[in-house]
Design an enzyme around this catalytic site. Structure first.
Site, short mmCIF file in Angstrom:
data_model
loop_
_atom_site.label_atom_id
_atom_site.label_comp_id
_atom_site.label_asym_id
_atom_site.label_seq_id
_atom_site.Cartn_x
_atom_site.Cartn_y
_atom_site.Cartn_z
N ASP A 1 2.20 -2.31 0.94
CA ASP A 1 1.08 -2.75 1.78
C ASP A 1 1.16 -2.03 3.13
O ASP A 1 2.09 -2.27 3.92
CB ASP A 1 1.17 -4.26 1.99
N HIS B 1 -3.07 -3.13 0.16
CA HIS B 1 -3.54 -4.32 0.87
C HIS B 1 -4.81 -4.81 0.20
O HIS B 1 -5.88 -4.20 0.34
CB HIS B 1 -3.79 -3.99 2.35
#
Length: 514
Positions: A377, A408
């Protein structure tokens, strides 16, 4: 136009980031101690990364697909609910991320795609503008399928309600729109919560919602309960919107009216996230987007905040601090030295996060909460320093699905990529009322819906077992003495009309948006 410019700048930089993203997941997995075999560490946390494990040991599960044996791990405290989830949530161990030289294998490009790329969604929205107790306005956008003729759902409907909380910047992403499609196809009533001034919600007060202030969300939940009293309420948050959801669940505790909740790519330690900052392209994009949204109210907000400081800020911390920690006329008049001004600003900043840190009341959360995170992420940052693993290992209400890839709010899969490429052929033979199901479904959306179903079934089974045990105890006691008849009376509590004046005035202004 701004979204395309941001996407172009980020794509140019991906050449420098791509080689590092190929090796990062392996290093992070080794740092967390996640091996290919089921093990048990000193804290009592079980780890399993084999898709064929039966999951009776109850705290972590994973799957091996394709070239990789490690894909996803479920980290939690061993419990009966954890055992049940491992047994019945097959999606947890069926994650097959894209690998190789494709843009979907990069967490950075997945994140950019989900945040900036437009989505041609067939879902339509019906808006309810809610006037709050302080005359402020928030909005609930109820998702409806394109083929539904009735725009308003009956208040007697027993369909579960899915409350969706977008990111704290007010951007409605592809992830939110696709989640609404998937939820509709599974019988849910999705409702997107829009904060003050977000997503074309009018700003009627000189007050913006602070990062973790759940007061507005509490009134919105109260309205949903009034409108749909017979349906269960589930909640899903995206990205930094998880701060608001966790704050609400912590403050309300067992009175949250939520059956279960899911956080997609959440940011847990928010003060540290604002202070340490992101890579400059992402931070620049977030700050610029927030400034554009606030520029509409620059003159009005000038009465309470230093707008010059707001629009000259170059970082997320500077922008947040200028919005909520500084007011007009708050000059350092009482300063006695050169360091007094900076220390006062630091004190106001720390006090702000004492009231808004999402995990401040985490021990009061009384419902199952699933967090879906990816190792790569780029927005949340390093996993070992940003994910509170000790929370999931010690609190029985929190569950963490930790994947090695996904970016993400991305979580692209091979099947999703194939479905997207073959969408034209599939949609030509699909039925008119199944158009929502013919589109590719995100793996994280499948996982959260399966989590909701499993938790609901688990609690229903627990309730039946309690009733059966109580009935047996009653029969045993009646054999030697009196037999008491028990009659259960079910009541349906509705909010009286006079409570509109006590808590909030719900001004139903309906508008149709795409």
């Amino acid at each position: 136009m701004l979204e395309w410019l941001v996407a172009l700048c980020i794509v140019i930089l991906v050449v420098l980031i791509w080689p590092g993203s190929k090796s990062q997941p392996d290093a992070l997995l080794q740092g967390l101690g996640i091996s290919q075999q089921a093990t048990k560490d000193k804290t009592g946390r079980f780890v399993s990364d084999r898709g064929g494990s039966d999951g009776v040991q109850a705290a972590c599960a994973g799957a091996g697909t394709g070239e990789r044996a490690r894909t996803v791990a479920l980290i939690c405290k061993p419990s009966a609910l954890a055992n049940y989830l491992l047994k019945h949530c097959r999606t947890f161990s069926n994650y097959s991320p894209c690998v190789g030289w494709t843009w979907r294998a990069s967490g950075f490009l997945q994140s950019v795609y989900e945040a900036c790329w437009p989505c041609d969604s067939p879902v339509q929205f019906v808006r309810d503008n809610l006037q709050l107790s302080d005359d402020g306005l928030v909005a609930l956008d109820w998702a409806v399928p394109p083929y539904q003729k009735r725009r308003r759902t009956s208040s007697h409907s027993t369909s579960p309600v899915l409350l969706i909380i977008p990111n704290s910047f007010g951007k409605i992403t592809r992830n939110v729109l696709k989640l609404c499609e998937t939820a509709l196809s599974h019988g849910y009533l999705p409702a997107v919560f829009n904060r003050r001034s977000h997503n074309r919600t009018p700003l009627t007060t000189l007050k913006l919602q602070q990062f973790g202030d759940p007061a507005d969300l509490r009134e919105a939940v109260r309205y949903i309960r009034y409108r749909q009293p017979a349906g269960r309420l589930f909640a899903v948050s995206e990205s930094t919107g998880s701060g608001l959801l966790l704050s609400y669940l912590g403050e309300c505790g067992s009175s949250s009216y939520v059956t279960a909740a899911v956080c997609l790519s959440p940011v847990f330690r928010c003060q540290s996230w604002f202070e340490n900052g992101l890579s400059w392209p992402l931070q620049w994009a977030f700050v610029l987007y927030q400034k554009i949204c606030l520029s509409r109210y620059k003159t009005v907000l000038g009465a309470t905040i230093e707008t010059d400081t707001v629009f000259s800020s170059c970082s997320l911390r500077g922008l947040e601090e200028a919005l909520f920690c500084q007011t007009v006329g708050s000059a350092p008049a009482a300063s006695t030295g050169p360091g007094s001004s900076s220390s006062s600003a630091a004190g106001a900043w720390d006090a702000y996060w004492e009231r808004n840190e999402p995990l401040r009341d985490v021990d009061e959360v009384a419902i199952p909460v699933l967090s879906v995170c990816a190792q790569d992420d780029p927005v949340r940052g390093d996993t070992q320093s940003t994910v509170p693993l000790e929370l999931f290992e010690t609190n029985p209400h929190f569950f963490l699905l930790l994947t090695d890839r996904g970016g993400h709010c991305g979580f692209s899969t091979r099947s999703e990529e194939s479905a997207t490429g073959a969408f034209g052929a599939v949609s030509s033979v699909a039925a008119p009322n199944s158009g929502l199901e013919s589109r590719g479904t995100n793996w994280s959306h499948k996982a959260l819906l399966e989590f909701f179903r499993a938790t609901t079934d688990f609690f229903a089974a627990e309730e039946r077992a309690k009733q059966l045990a109580a009935r047996r105890r009653g029969l045993g006691a009646g054999a030697g003495g009196r037999v008491f008849r028990h009659r259960s009376v079910s009541t349906c509590k509705r909010m009286p009309a006079c409570s509109h004046n006590i808590h909030a005035i719900y001004n139903w202004q309906r508008s149709y948006t795409r």
